[in-house]
Motif scaffolding. Structure first.
Motif, PDB file in Angstrom:
ATOM      1  N   HIS A   1      11.124  -0.120  -3.543  1.00 21.10           N
ATOM      2  CA  HIS A   1       9.863   0.370  -2.984  1.00 21.10           C
ATOM      3  C   HIS A   1       8.690  -0.074  -3.855  1.00 21.10           C
ATOM      4  O   HIS A   1       8.837  -0.176  -5.081  1.00 21.10           O
ATOM      5  CB  HIS A   1       9.864   1.904  -2.932  1.00 21.10           C
ATOM      6  CG  HIS A   1      10.929   2.465  -2.065  1.00 21.10           C
ATOM      7  ND1 HIS A   1      10.841   2.515  -0.702  1.00 21.10           N
ATOM      8  CD2 HIS A   1      12.152   2.962  -2.379  1.00 21.10           C
ATOM      9  CE1 HIS A   1      11.945   3.043  -0.216  1.00 21.10           C
ATOM     10  NE2 HIS A   1      12.758   3.322  -1.205  1.00 21.10           N
ATOM     11  N   PRO A   2       7.527  -0.346  -3.277  1.00 25.10           N
ATOM     12  CA  PRO A   2       7.273  -0.331  -1.837  1.00 25.10           C
ATOM     13  C   PRO A   2       7.689  -1.647  -1.190  1.00 25.10           C
ATOM     14  O   PRO A   2       8.020  -2.597  -1.891  1.00 25.10           O
ATOM     15  CB  PRO A   2       5.761  -0.153  -1.789  1.00 25.10           C
ATOM     16  CG  PRO A   2       5.279  -0.892  -2.998  1.00 25.10           C
ATOM     17  CD  PRO A   2       6.336  -0.673  -4.061  1.00 25.10           C
ATOM     18  N   SER A   3       7.648  -1.729   0.113  1.00 22.06           N
ATOM     19  CA  SER A   3       7.984  -2.975   0.786  1.00 22.06           C
ATOM     20  C   SER A   3       6.801  -3.947   0.743  1.00 22.06           C
ATOM     21  O   SER A   3       7.000  -5.168   0.754  1.00 22.06           O
ATOM     22  CB  SER A   3       8.400  -2.715   2.238  1.00 22.06           C
ATOM     23  OG  SER A   3       7.386  -1.997   2.912  1.00 22.06           O
ATOM     24  N   THR A   4       5.599  -3.410   0.719  1.00 25.56           N
ATOM     25  CA  THR A   4       4.415  -4.243   0.554  1.00 25.56           C
ATOM     26  C   THR A   4       3.494  -3.586  -0.456  1.00 25.56           C
ATOM     27  O   THR A   4       3.432  -2.356  -0.552  1.00 25.56           O
ATOM     28  CB  THR A   4       3.648  -4.451   1.869  1.00 25.56           C
ATOM     29  OG1 THR A   4       3.236  -3.172   2.368  1.00 25.56           O
ATOM     30  CG2 THR A   4       4.513  -5.141   2.906  1.00 25.56           C
ATOM     31  N   LEU A   5       2.780  -4.410  -1.203  1.00 22.18           N
ATOM     32  CA  LEU A   5       1.883  -3.918  -2.238  1.00 22.18           C
ATOM     33  C   LEU A   5       0.701  -4.862  -2.342  1.00 22.18           C
ATOM     34  O   LEU A   5       0.882  -6.073  -2.513  1.00 22.18           O
ATOM     35  CB  LEU A   5       2.627  -3.844  -3.577  1.00 22.18           C
ATOM     36  CG  LEU A   5       1.865  -3.365  -4.810  1.00 22.18           C
ATOM     37  CD1 LEU A   5       1.319  -1.965  -4.594  1.00 22.18           C
ATOM     38  CD2 LEU A   5       2.766  -3.400  -6.036  1.00 22.18           C
ATOM     39  N   SER A   6      -0.482  -4.310  -2.216  1.00 26.54           N
ATOM     40  CA  SER A   6      -1.684  -5.112  -2.314  1.00 26.54           C
ATOM     41  C   SER A   6      -2.543  -4.564  -3.454  1.00 26.54           C
ATOM     42  O   SER A   6      -2.816  -3.364  -3.496  1.00 26.54           O
ATOM     43  CB  SER A   6      -2.461  -5.057  -0.990  1.00 26.54           C
ATOM     44  OG  SER A   6      -3.622  -5.852  -1.062  1.00 26.54           O
ATOM     45  N   VAL A   7      -2.908  -5.436  -4.384  1.00 25.56           N
ATOM     46  CA  VAL A   7      -3.712  -5.010  -5.525  1.00 25.56           C
ATOM     47  C   VAL A   7      -4.870  -5.975  -5.711  1.00 25.56           C
ATOM     48  O   VAL A   7      -4.846  -7.116  -5.218  1.00 25.56           O
ATOM     49  CB  VAL A   7      -2.873  -4.938  -6.825  1.00 25.56           C
ATOM     50  CG1 VAL A   7      -1.730  -3.941  -6.673  1.00 25.56           C
ATOM     51  CG2 VAL A   7      -2.362  -6.306  -7.224  1.00 25.56           C
ATOM     52  N   GLN A   8      -5.858  -5.518  -6.438  1.00 27.10           N
ATOM     53  CA  GLN A   8      -6.995  -6.362  -6.778  1.00 27.10           C
ATOM     54  C   GLN A   8      -6.650  -7.147  -8.041  1.00 27.10           C
ATOM     55  O   GLN A   8      -5.952  -6.641  -8.942  1.00 27.10           O
ATOM     56  CB  GLN A   8      -8.214  -5.471  -7.021  1.00 27.10           C
ATOM     57  CG  GLN A   8      -9.550  -6.106  -6.713  1.00 27.10           C
ATOM     58  CD  GLN A   8      -9.749  -6.439  -5.245  1.00 27.10           C
ATOM     59  OE1 GLN A   8      -9.350  -5.697  -4.350  1.00 27.10           O
ATOM     60  NE2 GLN A   8     -10.367  -7.591  -4.990  1.00 27.10           N
ATOM     61  N   GLU A   9      -7.128  -8.365  -8.077  1.00 19.97           N
ATOM     62  CA  GLU A   9      -6.905  -9.194  -9.259  1.00 19.97           C
ATOM     63  C   GLU A   9      -7.294  -8.437 -10.521  1.00 19.97           C
ATOM     64  O   GLU A   9      -8.361  -7.814 -10.586  1.00 19.97           O
ATOM     65  CB  GLU A   9      -7.708 -10.485  -9.154  1.00 19.97           C
ATOM     66  CG  GLU A   9      -7.496 -11.449 -10.310  1.00 19.97           C
ATOM     67  CD  GLU A   9      -8.277 -12.750 -10.136  1.00 19.97           C
ATOM     68  OE1 GLU A   9      -8.991 -12.901  -9.123  1.00 19.97           O
ATOM     69  OE2 GLU A   9      -8.155 -13.625 -11.020  1.00 19.97           O
ATOM     70  N   GLY A  10      -6.402  -8.472 -11.515  1.00 21.71           N
ATOM     71  CA  GLY A  10      -6.667  -7.784 -12.768  1.00 21.71           C
ATOM     72  C   GLY A  10      -6.022  -6.406 -12.850  1.00 21.71           C
ATOM     73  O   GLY A  10      -5.826  -5.872 -13.954  1.00 21.71           O
TER      74      GLY A  10
END
Lengths: 111, 116
Positions: free
Chosen positions: A7-16
């Motif tokens: 987990h998680p199946s998808t993960l979106s983060v901001q650069e840095g």
């Protein structure tokens, strides 16, 4: 047999920012826990691994922790960069060498 | 070191034909090789474990008569998909483990199979 949940199946983060992916396993005989990065159409690439006699391992921006009692291990990526965007798989393996993979996490690092 | 190659990298075949995929360890001896199948946006699913000089061990649900595995030497394992059908279209990846037995697996680049 072994069962690995990721987990998680998808993960979106901001650069840095940092990214954390978690896995649990079921077979107490598992003693080797690799993490792979896979880009589309390519082979999985080993990025870091940990063995059951170690609780934490770090390699530059990447670290892995292992809790044998709770049967879970985690991947930590700090200071993420757009080129870290890929699918990441955890796996658990016994001395027989057979690996069971998690379902994968699609990491997107936004510039 | 620890390089694994696969051939072919991609193949298109007609339904009903057989396709052979080769997996080679180029700079080390691999006592054990593993064959995986990966459908789009899914994980790697182990099909079978191939040991040099002995019969392969297949995972539950994998037909051994359809997916023939031969591990004739310490550097070569082959997977033959017999009587291929469109549902066999997938990304097939092999991996090899060294004789040292430290669990680390080295993956081949994969073979994209498309069955028409």
């Amino acid at each position: 047999g072994e069962n690995v949940e990721q987990h998680p199946s998808t993960l979106s983060v901001q650069e840095g920012d940092s990214a954390v992916i978690k896995c649990t396993y079921s077979d107490s005989a598992s003693n080797y826990f690799p993490w792979y990065k896979q880009e589309l159409g390519k082979r999985p690439q080993l990025i870091i691994d940990i063995r059951s006699n170690v609780g934490e391992k770090k390699d530059q921006r990447i670290a892995v922790t292992l809790n044998k009692t709770a049967k879970h291990f985690s991947l930590h990526i700090t200071e993420t960069q757009p080129e870290d965007s890929a699918v990441y798989f955890c796996a658990a393996s016994t001395n027989a060498g057979k690996s069971t993979f998690g379902d994968g996490t699609t990491l997107t690092v936004k510039p | 070191g620890a390089v694994v190659s696969q051939h072919p990298s991609w193949v298109i075949c007609k339904s009903g034909t057989s396709v052979k995929i080769e997996c080679r360890s180029l700079d080390f001896q691999a006592t054990t090789m593993f064959w995986y199948r990966q459908f789009p946006k899914q994980s790697l699913m182990l099909m079978a474990t191939s040991n040099e000089g002995s019969k392969a061990t297949y995972e539950q649900g994998v037909e051994k008569d359809k997916f023939l595995i031969n591990h004739a030497s310490l550097t070569l394992s082959t997977l033959t998909v017999t009587s291929a059908h469109p549902e066999d279209s997938s990304f097939y990846i092999c991996s090899a483990r060294t004789a040292q037995g430290n669990n680390e697996q080295f993956f081949g680049p994969g073979t994209r199979l498309t069955v028409l």
